[in-house]
Design a protein around this motif. Structure first.
Motif, PDB file in Angstrom:
ATOM      1  N   GLY A 192       0.806  -1.219   0.000  1.00  0.00           N
ATOM      2  CA  GLY A 192       0.000   0.000   0.000  1.00  0.00           C
ATOM      3  C   GLY A 192       0.836   1.263   0.000  1.00  0.00           C
ATOM      4  O   GLY A 192       2.038   1.255   0.274  1.00  0.00           O
ATOM      5  N   GLY A 193       0.176   2.379  -0.303  1.00  0.00           N
ATOM      6  CA  GLY A 193       0.840   3.680  -0.299  1.00  0.00           C
ATOM      7  C   GLY A 193       0.902   4.227   1.112  1.00  0.00           C
ATOM      8  O   GLY A 193       0.245   5.229   1.436  1.00  0.00           O
ATOM      9  N   GLN A 194       1.705   3.605   1.949  1.00  0.00           N
ATOM     10  CA  GLN A 194       1.773   3.940   3.370  1.00  0.00           C
ATOM     11  C   GLN A 194       2.320   5.350   3.594  1.00  0.00           C
ATOM     12  O   GLN A 194       2.896   5.969   2.699  1.00  0.00           O
ATOM     13  N   GLU A 195       2.152   5.828   4.813  1.00  0.00           N
ATOM     14  CA  GLU A 195       2.715   7.120   5.180  1.00  0.00           C
ATOM     15  C   GLU A 195       4.242   7.057   5.105  1.00  0.00           C
ATOM     16  O   GLU A 195       4.842   5.991   5.272  1.00  0.00           O
ATOM     17  N   THR A 196       4.864   8.197   4.903  1.00  0.00           N
ATOM     18  CA  THR A 196       6.323   8.265   4.820  1.00  0.00           C
ATOM     19  C   THR A 196       6.973   7.672   6.065  1.00  0.00           C
ATOM     20  O   THR A 196       7.986   6.960   5.976  1.00  0.00           O
ATOM     21  N   SER A 197       6.393   7.920   7.222  1.00  0.00           N
ATOM     22  CA  SER A 197       6.967   7.417   8.474  1.00  0.00           C
ATOM     23  C   SER A 197       6.996   5.895   8.513  1.00  0.00           C
ATOM     24  O   SER A 197       7.928   5.295   9.067  1.00  0.00           O
ATOM     25  N   VAL A 198       6.008   5.251   7.917  1.00  0.00           N
ATOM     26  CA  VAL A 198       5.966   3.788   7.886  1.00  0.00           C
ATOM     27  C   VAL A 198       7.105   3.246   7.017  1.00  0.00           C
ATOM     28  O   VAL A 198       7.789   2.289   7.387  1.00  0.00           O
ATOM     29  N   PHE A 199       7.322   3.875   5.858  1.00  0.00           N
ATOM     30  CA  PHE A 199       8.415   3.440   4.996  1.00  0.00           C
ATOM     31  C   PHE A 199       9.769   3.658   5.663  1.00  0.00           C
ATOM     32  O   PHE A 199      10.674   2.824   5.549  1.00  0.00           O
ATOM     33  N   LEU A 200       9.918   4.778   6.369  1.00  0.00           N
ATOM     34  CA  LEU A 200      11.181   5.049   7.045  1.00  0.00           C
ATOM     35  C   LEU A 200      11.432   4.007   8.133  1.00  0.00           C
ATOM     36  O   LEU A 200      12.556   3.503   8.281  1.00  0.00           O
ATOM     37  N   GLN A 201      10.399   3.659   8.889  1.00  0.00           N
ATOM     38  CA  GLN A 201      10.535   2.629   9.914  1.00  0.00           C
ATOM     39  C   GLN A 201      10.919   1.291   9.291  1.00  0.00           C
ATOM     40  O   GLN A 201      11.734   0.549   9.841  1.00  0.00           O
ATOM     41  N   ALA A 202      10.330   0.981   8.134  1.00  0.00           N
ATOM     42  CA  ALA A 202      10.639  -0.279   7.455  1.00  0.00           C
ATOM     43  C   ALA A 202      12.103  -0.306   7.023  1.00  0.00           C
ATOM     44  O   ALA A 202      12.801  -1.317   7.199  1.00  0.00           O
ATOM     45  N   LEU A 203      12.581   0.794   6.448  1.00  0.00           N
ATOM     46  CA  LEU A 203      13.982   0.868   6.030  1.00  0.00           C
ATOM     47  C   LEU A 203      14.916   0.675   7.222  1.00  0.00           C
ATOM     48  O   LEU A 203      15.908  -0.070   7.136  1.00  0.00           O
ATOM     49  N   GLU A 204      14.603   1.330   8.322  1.00  0.00           N
ATOM     50  CA  GLU A 204      15.454   1.222   9.510  1.00  0.00           C
ATOM     51  C   GLU A 204      15.412  -0.183  10.091  1.00  0.00           C
ATOM     52  O   GLU A 204      16.449  -0.735  10.489  1.00  0.00           O
ATOM     53  N   GLN A 205      14.230  -0.805  10.135  1.00  0.00           N
ATOM     54  CA  GLN A 205      14.101  -2.148  10.692  1.00  0.00           C
ATOM     55  C   GLN A 205      14.820  -3.176   9.832  1.00  0.00           C
ATOM     56  O   GLN A 205      15.519  -4.062  10.351  1.00  0.00           O
ATOM     57  N   VAL A 206      14.655  -3.073   8.517  1.00  0.00           N
ATOM     58  CA  VAL A 206      15.329  -4.021   7.626  1.00  0.00           C
ATOM     59  C   VAL A 206      16.844  -3.862   7.737  1.00  0.00           C
ATOM     60  O   VAL A 206      17.580  -4.857   7.721  1.00  0.00           O
ATOM     61  N   ALA A 207      17.316  -2.632   7.853  1.00  0.00           N
ATOM     62  CA  ALA A 207      18.756  -2.405   8.015  1.00  0.00           C
ATOM     63  C   ALA A 207      19.258  -3.074   9.289  1.00  0.00           C
ATOM     64  O   ALA A 207      20.328  -3.718   9.289  1.00  0.00           O
ATOM     65  N   ARG A 208      18.496  -2.962  10.381  1.00  0.00           N
ATOM     66  CA  ARG A 208      18.902  -3.596  11.640  1.00  0.00           C
ATOM     67  C   ARG A 208      18.873  -5.115  11.519  1.00  0.00           C
ATOM     68  O   ARG A 208      19.812  -5.804  11.949  1.00  0.00           O
ATOM     69  N   ASP A 209      17.793  -5.646  10.952  1.00  0.00           N
ATOM     70  CA  ASP A 209      17.667  -7.098  10.827  1.00  0.00           C
ATOM     71  C   ASP A 209      18.754  -7.673   9.926  1.00  0.00           C
ATOM     72  O   ASP A 209      19.319  -8.734  10.208  1.00  0.00           O
ATOM     73  N   THR A 210      19.049  -6.971   8.840  1.00  0.00           N
ATOM     74  CA  THR A 210      20.082  -7.441   7.926  1.00  0.00           C
ATOM     75  C   THR A 210      21.449  -7.427   8.594  1.00  0.00           C
ATOM     76  O   THR A 210      22.246  -8.357   8.445  1.00  0.00           O
ATOM     77  N   ALA A 211      21.727  -6.369   9.350  1.00  0.00           N
ATOM     78  CA  ALA A 211      23.000  -6.284  10.061  1.00  0.00           C
ATOM     79  C   ALA A 211      23.116  -7.409  11.081  1.00  0.00           C
ATOM     80  O   ALA A 211      24.189  -8.009  11.253  1.00  0.00           O
ATOM     81  N   ALA A 212      22.002  -7.713  11.775  1.00  0.00           N
ATOM     82  CA  ALA A 212      22.018  -8.792  12.762  1.00  0.00           C
ATOM     83  C   ALA A 212      22.252 -10.140  12.088  1.00  0.00           C
ATOM     84  O   ALA A 212      22.994 -10.989  12.612  1.00  0.00           O
TER      85      ALA A 212
END
Length: 245
Positions: A192-212
């Motif tokens: 979906g066309g989520q709010e900008t804040s949702v996409f930013l949270q997703a980018l940050e979470q994926v970056a953390r999960d990938t690093a882990a």
């Protein structure tokens, strides 16, 4: 990080999602290292290959609700800086435009593809562009840096036709039934066309999960190496199939 975005050109929510995601990407500290690739999806693969006024097409699908739907998305678009000029929008089958996007990805790279996607959406929703017209598509491609002769030659043939259809089928096999859908690293999806804040949270979470995950892999590798060299020497295969120390 790689983000694959499944969307259709003639999809207003895809345009909203693209705008919001790019705003989130600009705010993401590692945004310059994110590779964005657009994957094809058709909301109406049976649409005829001829331009038709948007209002007629939408009214045939949704009846009296069509006008209110347009007003709602136009108001939302205005908040995002998007001009939805539905009085001038022409609907057409989007397959040819998807083929051009695939061609752009293969010949010019993901950044050029992103630019072309934006140009096609802006033209379709705000400038009366016919996304099934060879000349309109060629002009859009040239506007974002592609070679006119190469684009015209591509559009005159059927190159990548089957490949794009296979991509669309693959999207459905992956369970994608609505767009836009944003797939991060081939594992995590936001629909979906989520709010900008949702996409930013997703980018940050994926970056953390990938690093882990990478840290865990490195730790496992270090453990394996320690086991193989536990006696102070490391075993490697010998030429005769035995082990050498």
């Amino acid at each position: 990080m790689k983000v694959e975005i499944y969307s259709d050109i003639a999809c207003p929510w895809c345009y909203v999602g693209k705008t919001r995601f790019e705003r989130a990407l600009a705010a993401f500290p590692k945004g310059s290292s994110v590779e964005v690739v657009y994957r094809p999806f058709q909301l109406d693969p049976s649409a005829p290959h001829e331009a038709r006024p948007h209002h007629e097409v939408l009214a045939a699908k949704f009846g009296a609700r069509a006008a209110a739907m347009d007003r709602q998305i136009a108001a939302l678009g205005a908040e995002e800086g998007i001009a939805f000029e539905f009085d001038t929008v022409l609907e057409n089958n989007s397959l040819l435009a998807h083929r051009l996007l695939r061609f752009t990805l293969e010949e010019y790279g993901p950044e050029a593809q992103v630019r072309l996607k934006g140009r096609l959406m802006a033209g379709h929703f705000g400038e009366g562009m016919d996304i099934g017209d060879h000349e309109h598509l060629t002009d859009a491609a040239v506007a974002v840096g592609l070679d006119r002769d190469a684009v015209a030659a591509f559009l005159s043939g059927d190159e990548l036709h089957d490949e794009v259809l296979d991509d669309i089928d693959e999207a459905r096999r992956l369970g994608i039934t609505a767009v836009p859908t944003f797939v991060f690293e081939g594992k995590w999806a936001v629909q979906g066309g989520q709010e900008t804040s949702v996409f930013l949270q997703a980018l940050e979470q994926v970056a953390r999960d990938t690093a882990a995950e990478h840290a865990a892999e490195d730790a496992a590798l270090a453990t394996d190496d320690a086991g193989a060299c536990a006696d102070g020497v490391c075993e490697v295969p010998a030429a005769d199939g035995g082990a050498a120390r």
